[in-house]
Design a protein around this motif. Structure first.
Motif, PDB file in Angstrom:
ATOM      1  N   ILE A 123       1.022  -0.913   0.072  1.00 49.27           N
ATOM      2  CA  ILE A 123      -0.077   0.128   0.050  1.00 49.27           C
ATOM      3  C   ILE A 123       1.140   1.138   0.090  1.00 49.27           C
ATOM      4  O   ILE A 123       1.897   1.238   0.896  1.00 49.27           O
ATOM      5  CB  ILE A 123      -1.073  -0.043   1.486  1.00 49.27           C
ATOM      6  CG1 ILE A 123      -0.274   0.139   2.603  1.00 49.27           C
ATOM      7  CG2 ILE A 123      -2.003  -1.289   0.796  1.00 49.27           C
ATOM      8  CD1 ILE A 123      -1.219   0.254   3.718  1.00 49.27           C
ATOM      9  N   VAL A 124       0.559   2.535  -0.331  1.00 48.35           N
ATOM     10  CA  VAL A 124       1.131   3.604  -0.246  1.00 48.35           C
ATOM     11  C   VAL A 124      -0.148   4.910  -0.060  1.00 48.35           C
ATOM     12  O   VAL A 124      -0.769   4.482   0.549  1.00 48.35           O
ATOM     13  CB  VAL A 124       1.300   4.208  -1.505  1.00 48.35           C
ATOM     14  CG1 VAL A 124       1.936   5.751  -1.959  1.00 48.35           C
ATOM     15  CG2 VAL A 124       1.846   2.810  -2.883  1.00 48.35           C
ATOM     16  N   ALA A 125       0.983   5.526   1.180  1.00 45.41           N
ATOM     17  CA  ALA A 125      -0.050   6.808   1.879  1.00 45.41           C
ATOM     18  C   ALA A 125       0.113   7.536   1.610  1.00 45.41           C
ATOM     19  O   ALA A 125       0.579   7.801   0.492  1.00 45.41           O
ATOM     20  CB  ALA A 125       1.389   6.096   3.146  1.00 45.41           C
ATOM     21  N   GLY A 126      -0.191   8.610   2.110  1.00 45.68           N
ATOM     22  CA  GLY A 126      -1.046   9.871   1.410  1.00 45.68           C
ATOM     23  C   GLY A 126       0.758  10.309   1.417  1.00 45.68           C
ATOM     24  O   GLY A 126       0.732  11.096   0.704  1.00 45.68           O
ATOM     25  N   ASP A 127       1.355  10.777   2.030  1.00 48.83           N
ATOM     26  CA  ASP A 127       2.608  11.036   1.884  1.00 48.83           C
ATOM     27  C   ASP A 127       3.839  10.628   0.576  1.00 48.83           C
ATOM     28  O   ASP A 127       5.106  11.043   0.887  1.00 48.83           O
ATOM     29  CB  ASP A 127       3.346  11.230   3.349  1.00 48.83           C
ATOM     30  CG  ASP A 127       3.945   9.770   4.254  1.00 48.83           C
ATOM     31  OD1 ASP A 127       3.537   8.952   3.522  1.00 48.83           O
ATOM     32  OD2 ASP A 127       4.446   9.764   5.481  1.00 48.83           O
ATOM     33  N   GLY A 128       3.477   9.353   0.524  1.00 44.75           N
ATOM     34  CA  GLY A 128       4.198   8.657  -0.302  1.00 44.75           C
ATOM     35  C   GLY A 128       4.908   7.501   0.087  1.00 44.75           C
ATOM     36  O   GLY A 128       5.687   6.448  -0.304  1.00 44.75           O
ATOM     37  N   ALA A 129       4.720   7.042   1.432  1.00 49.58           N
ATOM     38  CA  ALA A 129       5.589   6.022   2.771  1.00 49.58           C
ATOM     39  C   ALA A 129       5.273   5.351   1.666  1.00 49.58           C
ATOM     40  O   ALA A 129       3.824   4.386   1.784  1.00 49.58           O
ATOM     41  CB  ALA A 129       5.343   6.157   3.321  1.00 49.58           C
ATOM     42  N   ILE A 130       5.829   3.762   1.210  1.00 48.89           N
ATOM     43  CA  ILE A 130       5.337   2.563   1.203  1.00 48.89           C
ATOM     44  C   ILE A 130       5.818   1.056   1.492  1.00 48.89           C
ATOM     45  O   ILE A 130       6.301   1.447   2.513  1.00 48.89           O
ATOM     46  CB  ILE A 130       6.269   1.848  -0.877  1.00 48.89           C
ATOM     47  CG1 ILE A 130       6.071   2.768  -1.611  1.00 48.89           C
ATOM     48  CG2 ILE A 130       5.652   0.331  -0.841  1.00 48.89           C
ATOM     49  CD1 ILE A 130       6.746   2.615  -2.368  1.00 48.89           C
ATOM     50  N   PHE A 131       3.956   0.546   2.506  1.00 50.54           N
ATOM     51  CA  PHE A 131       4.548  -0.402   3.054  1.00 50.54           C
ATOM     52  C   PHE A 131       4.274  -1.313   2.916  1.00 50.54           C
ATOM     53  O   PHE A 131       3.088  -1.782   1.437  1.00 50.54           O
ATOM     54  CB  PHE A 131       3.040  -0.192   4.382  1.00 50.54           C
ATOM     55  CG  PHE A 131       3.387   1.097   4.689  1.00 50.54           C
ATOM     56  CD1 PHE A 131       4.634   1.239   6.080  1.00 50.54           C
ATOM     57  CD2 PHE A 131       2.498   2.072   4.720  1.00 50.54           C
ATOM     58  CE1 PHE A 131       4.543   2.382   7.059  1.00 50.54           C
ATOM     59  CE2 PHE A 131       2.523   3.475   5.618  1.00 50.54           C
ATOM     60  CZ  PHE A 131       3.844   3.900   6.326  1.00 50.54           C
ATOM     61  N   PHE A 132       4.524  -3.158   2.579  1.00 55.59           N
ATOM     62  CA  PHE A 132       4.425  -4.061   1.931  1.00 55.59           C
ATOM     63  C   PHE A 132       5.015  -5.328   3.066  1.00 55.59           C
ATOM     64  O   PHE A 132       5.365  -5.218   4.146  1.00 55.59           O
ATOM     65  CB  PHE A 132       5.490  -4.501   0.972  1.00 55.59           C
ATOM     66  CG  PHE A 132       7.050  -4.031   1.290  1.00 55.59           C
ATOM     67  CD1 PHE A 132       7.475  -5.385   1.387  1.00 55.59           C
ATOM     68  CD2 PHE A 132       7.925  -2.797   1.136  1.00 55.59           C
ATOM     69  CE1 PHE A 132       9.199  -5.630   1.201  1.00 55.59           C
ATOM     70  CE2 PHE A 132       9.227  -2.937   1.255  1.00 55.59           C
ATOM     71  CZ  PHE A 132       9.722  -4.389   1.369  1.00 55.59           C
ATOM     72  N   THR A 133       4.376  -6.069   3.573  1.00 54.24           N
ATOM     73  CA  THR A 133       5.115  -7.808   3.901  1.00 54.24           C
ATOM     74  C   THR A 133       5.381  -7.977   3.606  1.00 54.24           C
ATOM     75  O   THR A 133       5.279  -8.805   1.384  1.00 54.24           O
ATOM     76  CB  THR A 133       3.393  -8.119   4.711  1.00 54.24           C
ATOM     77  OG1 THR A 133       2.525  -8.631   2.938  1.00 54.24           O
ATOM     78  CG2 THR A 133       2.482  -7.425   4.544  1.00 54.24           C
ATOM     79  N   ASP A 134       6.351  -9.023   4.121  1.00 54.47           N
ATOM     80  CA  ASP A 134       7.689  -9.783   3.060  1.00 54.47           C
ATOM     81  C   ASP A 134       7.109 -12.053   4.039  1.00 54.47           C
ATOM     82  O   ASP A 134       8.040 -12.118   4.224  1.00 54.47           O
ATOM     83  CB  ASP A 134       8.038  -9.747   3.564  1.00 54.47           C
ATOM     84  CG  ASP A 134       9.357 -10.075   2.462  1.00 54.47           C
ATOM     85  OD1 ASP A 134       9.487 -10.877   1.575  1.00 54.47           O
ATOM     86  OD2 ASP A 134      10.758 -10.541   3.003  1.00 54.47           O
ATOM     87  N   PRO A 135       5.861 -12.595   3.982  1.00 52.40           N
ATOM     88  CA  PRO A 135       6.004 -13.678   3.698  1.00 52.40           C
ATOM     89  C   PRO A 135       6.938 -14.089   3.052  1.00 52.40           C
ATOM     90  O   PRO A 135       7.130 -13.799   2.157  1.00 52.40           O
ATOM     91  CB  PRO A 135       4.381 -13.862   3.417  1.00 52.40           C
ATOM     92  CG  PRO A 135       4.084 -13.016   3.045  1.00 52.40           C
ATOM     93  CD  PRO A 135       4.793 -11.983   2.750  1.00 52.40           C
ATOM     94  N   PRO A 136       7.178 -15.602   3.327  1.00 46.24           N
ATOM     95  CA  PRO A 136       7.604 -16.641   1.792  1.00 46.24           C
ATOM     96  C   PRO A 136       6.564 -17.526   0.636  1.00 46.24           C
ATOM     97  O   PRO A 136       7.402 -17.996   0.314  1.00 46.24           O
ATOM     98  CB  PRO A 136       8.859 -17.387   3.338  1.00 46.24           C
ATOM     99  CG  PRO A 136       7.590 -17.917   4.440  1.00 46.24           C
ATOM    100  CD  PRO A 136       6.406 -16.395   4.280  1.00 46.24           C
ATOM    101  N   PHE A 137       5.495 -16.849   0.971  1.00 45.42           N
ATOM    102  CA  PHE A 137       5.047 -17.580   0.006  1.00 45.42           C
ATOM    103  C   PHE A 137       5.336 -18.052  -1.432  1.00 45.42           C
ATOM    104  O   PHE A 137       5.179 -19.103  -1.782  1.00 45.42           O
ATOM    105  CB  PHE A 137       3.332 -17.330  -0.008  1.00 45.42           C
ATOM    106  CG  PHE A 137       2.908 -16.608   1.193  1.00 45.42           C
ATOM    107  CD1 PHE A 137       2.300 -18.216   1.966  1.00 45.42           C
ATOM    108  CD2 PHE A 137       1.892 -15.269   1.324  1.00 45.42           C
ATOM    109  CE1 PHE A 137       1.635 -17.984   3.208  1.00 45.42           C
ATOM    110  CE2 PHE A 137       1.309 -15.359   2.508  1.00 45.42           C
ATOM    111  CZ  PHE A 137       1.144 -16.726   3.299  1.00 45.42           C
ATOM    112  N   GLY A 138       6.272 -17.116  -2.057  1.00 50.69           N
ATOM    113  CA  GLY A 138       6.447 -17.332  -3.692  1.00 50.69           C
ATOM    114  C   GLY A 138       7.963 -17.905  -3.159  1.00 50.69           C
ATOM    115  O   GLY A 138       8.446 -18.171  -4.564  1.00 50.69           O
ATOM    116  N   ARG A 139       8.358 -18.728  -2.603  1.00 47.00           N
ATOM    117  CA  ARG A 139       9.355 -19.565  -2.624  1.00 47.00           C
ATOM    118  C   ARG A 139       8.871 -20.619  -2.168  1.00 47.00           C
ATOM    119  O   ARG A 139       9.712 -20.858  -2.084  1.00 47.00           O
ATOM    120  CB  ARG A 139      10.804 -19.203  -1.714  1.00 47.00           C
ATOM    121  CG  ARG A 139      11.083 -17.746  -1.850  1.00 47.00           C
ATOM    122  CD  ARG A 139      11.810 -17.449  -0.542  1.00 47.00           C
ATOM    123  NE  ARG A 139      12.613 -15.921  -1.269  1.00 47.00           N
ATOM    124  CZ  ARG A 139      14.075 -15.832  -1.579  1.00 47.00           C
ATOM    125  NH1 ARG A 139      14.784 -16.265  -2.140  1.00 47.00           N
ATOM    126  NH2 ARG A 139      14.865 -14.439  -1.838  1.00 47.00           N
TER     127      ARG A 139
END
Length: 297
Positions: A123-139
């Motif tokens: 997701i991207v906040a109003g001030d431009g900060a990006i937040f993301f989650t990093d589980p291992p599903f893609g591996r």
């Protein structure tokens, strides 16, 4: 886990959000596993990923479909930044990237000198900060990114801004969907492994506090909290057993929008932001709600 009866929590049942008078409509079919839906509020189209199909698609509200990215590196979550550029989590590369002007720019790919696990939702906040989650599903699966060792000992939640990449939480089992509150002073994060949603307060300087369990999500053997969205009234939408579950701003369970396939994620859209586009396994469905969502920019 049984559904929650809000009337057992509070004698005044919360107001309904789903417009049950409008039929659930399947507008896209034939996908392998849909994820990452995001609505463009200016151009009025939906973008979503088919992770094992290795493509990112774009479609109209009526379901007119086109391919946006042919080889997407098994992309999952998508979001728009403040300039309307697409930010994407790639499972196969374990990167967060931005597409702008035909170029693909890597925003994040490592933490503490090692590759990220497999960035999942963003997701991207109003001030431009990006937040993301990093589980291992893609591996863990060839179809979802490729079987590889998991480099990070923790499944973290990260913030990326002008100060760089920061690890904001490291005590999740399987962090997945995330969303900001209406005032952007709180962030909600789904933990798929533990079947609940947690809430953190965000200080003016960007620091997080709290992190207590905000709501337990009705789940099943396979169905569990995944996608997470907040509407303009502060209601929280989350996937779970039977479809899309809705909680009000006080964490009271309101209702469930029933969907015939396993739901991964969803996004508000349409001209009035009252159409809920639901990414559910092989399909994209369209439902109607009575409270508008929050435009991406």
């Amino acid at each position: 886990m049984q559904d929650i009866d809000a009337r057992q929590i509070d004698p005044v049942a919360p107001a309904k959000v789903w417009d049950a008078s409008a039929p659930l409509v399947r507008i896209v079919s034939g996908m392998r596993f849909t994820e990452g839906p995001v609505w463009h509020p200016v151009e009025q189209h939906l973008t979503f990923s088919d992770i094992p199909g290795n493509r990112i698609y774009r479609c109209s509200e009526g379901g007119l479909l086109s391919t946006l990215v042919e080889a997407s590196s098994h992309a999952n979550g998508n979001a728009y930044d403040r300039s309307g550029h697409l930010v994407t989590c790639e499972h196969a590369t374990s990167r967060v990237v931005r597409r702008a002007g035909g170029e693909r720019v890597v925003l994040a790919d490592k933490w503490d000198g090692r590759e990220l696990n497999s960035p999942n939702d963003v997701i991207v906040a109003g001030d431009g900060a990006i937040f993301f989650t990093d589980p291992p599903f893609g591996r863990l699966s060839r179809a979802f990114g490729g079987r590889r060792p998991v480099p990070q000992a923790i499944n973290g939640v990260y913030r990326l801004d002008g100060r760089g990449l920061a690890l904001m939480a490291d005590d999740f089992d399987l962090p997945n969907g995330l969303c900001l509150s209406v005032d952007q002073r709180s962030i909600f994060i789904a933990d798929t492994g533990r079947r609940h949603i947690r809430r953190f307060a965000i200080d003016a300087d960007g620091a997080w506090h709290g992190g207590a369990v905000w709501a337990e999500v009705p789940s099943g053997e396979i169905a569990a909290p995944d996608g997470l969205k907040c509407d303009s009234a502060g209601n929280i939408f989350v996937s779970g057993a039977g479809g899309v579950h809705i909680f009000d701003a006080d964490a009271r369970h309101v209702e469930c929008i029933p969907v015939p396939e396993l739901v991964a994620n969803f996004a508000h859209g349409g001209a009035d932001m009252k159409t809920l586009f639901i990414a559910a396994s092989s399909s994209i469905y369209r439902a109607r709600v009575m409270v508008p969502g929050i435009a991406a920019f």
